[in-house]
Design an enzyme around this catalytic site. Structure first.
Site, mmCIF file in Angstrom:
data_model
loop_
_atom_site.group_PDB
_atom_site.id
_atom_site.type_symbol
_atom_site.label_atom_id
_atom_site.label_comp_id
_atom_site.label_asym_id
_atom_site.label_seq_id
_atom_site.Cartn_x
_atom_site.Cartn_y
_atom_site.Cartn_z
ATOM 1 N N HIS A 1 53.022 -47.968 46.026
ATOM 2 C CA HIS A 1 51.720 -48.393 45.519
ATOM 3 C C HIS A 1 50.812 -49.214 46.474
ATOM 4 O O HIS A 1 51.093 -50.522 46.650
ATOM 5 C CB HIS A 1 51.928 -49.525 44.339
ATOM 6 C CG HIS A 1 51.025 -49.821 43.415
ATOM 7 N ND1 HIS A 1 50.881 -50.128 42.081
ATOM 8 C CD2 HIS A 1 49.486 -50.073 43.899
ATOM 9 C CE1 HIS A 1 49.605 -50.499 41.597
ATOM 10 N NE2 HIS A 1 48.842 -50.352 42.520
ATOM 11 N N GLU B 1 51.024 -44.684 43.029
ATOM 12 C CA GLU B 1 50.295 -45.587 42.192
ATOM 13 C C GLU B 1 49.079 -46.147 42.943
ATOM 14 O O GLU B 1 49.201 -46.501 43.948
ATOM 15 C CB GLU B 1 51.301 -46.740 41.607
ATOM 16 C CG GLU B 1 52.602 -45.983 41.039
ATOM 17 C CD GLU B 1 53.434 -47.204 40.488
ATOM 18 O OE1 GLU B 1 54.446 -46.890 39.643
ATOM 19 O OE2 GLU B 1 53.153 -48.461 41.059
ATOM 20 N N HIS C 1 58.250 -51.141 34.699
ATOM 21 C CA HIS C 1 57.640 -52.615 35.255
ATOM 22 C C HIS C 1 58.914 -53.434 34.509
ATOM 23 O O HIS C 1 59.031 -53.623 33.316
ATOM 24 C CB HIS C 1 56.349 -52.851 34.602
ATOM 25 C CG HIS C 1 55.942 -54.334 35.163
ATOM 26 N ND1 HIS C 1 55.063 -54.130 36.336
ATOM 27 C CD2 HIS C 1 56.060 -55.649 35.052
ATOM 28 C CE1 HIS C 1 54.590 -55.331 36.763
ATOM 29 N NE2 HIS C 1 55.179 -56.386 35.960
#
Length: 240
Positions: A43, A70, A190
């Site tokens: 990310h 991401e 997450h």
């Protein structure tokens, strides 16, 4: 089978703390795959405080499973995706200064915007996933974007799991069931860890992929990276 994609952002954070190449991010990615990871997730953020844009280019050349990038689809991010063409792009509505992802997309408000991004990315040959809270309204609106998958933001599940795991899971099970009915694949990520992952996997049939970084890297400090990846893989074969 639910795939495990290992997020290596925290490895880059550790490397950047000293300004050298230790740990070697590319070697860690290779080792994660060798130890059983079925994908590598990164990310990159605008300030490059962990994953750098060059890291993404370098990873594309060596990842042999799937590379999942991401991020918020800013012009710089989209330019990188056009250059690298990963197997999957996960769209996340991060603010530039966000410490970590903390909310899913409002797919009602941003449906037209996301539709254009999704079309652009799919034209590159990328599978597209949209980061989403477990809201039936948002799942329904996600269909209109043309996305291939949604990624359920599981922070609420992880926070409430120790107190009432059935209640913690319920909105995710409902959202995932609707997504499947509407033809969407379902990912999750997450705050998933060795305590809560097996229950989520067992109770979300058809879960395609989980992306796990922070907890996995923390566990690896005590258990070793190879053993930790194997333990996470074991949670994804849990039957009870």
């Amino acid at each position: 089978m639910t795939k495990l994609s290992v997020n290596i952002n925290k490895i880059a954070t550790l490397r950047n703390a000293r300004g050298h190449n230790r740990p070697d991010l590319l070697q860690v990615a290779r080792d994660c795959e060798r130890f059983g990871a079925q994908g590598i997730t990164v990310h990159p953020r605008p300030d490059e405080r962990h994953i750098r844009y060059q890291d993404v280019r370098d990873l594309k050349a060596i990842v042999t499973t799937e590379l999942n990038i991401e991020g918020n689809p800013t012009p710089d991010f989209l330019n990188l995706v056009h250059e690298v063409r990963p197997e999957q792009v996960t769209l996340v509505p991060d603010a530039p200064d966000a410490i970590t992802s903390n909310a899913g997309w409002n797919t009602v408000k941003h449906q037209i915007y996301l539709m254009g991004i999704v079309q652009e990315l799919k034209a590159l040959g990328c599978r597209v996933s949209i980061f989403l809270d477990p809201s039936l309204e948002m799942v329904k609106a996600a269909v209109g974007t043309g996305t291939d998958r949604i990624e359920l933001y599981t922070e609420d599940y992880a926070r409430h799991y120790p107190h009432d795991r059935e209640a913690a899971l319920l909105p995710y099970r409902t959202a995932a069931d609707l997504a499947h009915q509407l033809g969407l694949g379902v990912n999750a990520g997450h705050d998933l860890d060795l305590d809560n992952l097996a229950y989520l996997h067992h109770n979300l049939p058809g879960l395609a992929e989980v992306s796990i970084g922070h907890a996995l890297v923390c566990d690896a400090l005590y258990l070793g990276l190879e053993n930790t990846i194997q333990l996470y893989r074991r949670q994804l074969t849990f039957i009870n």
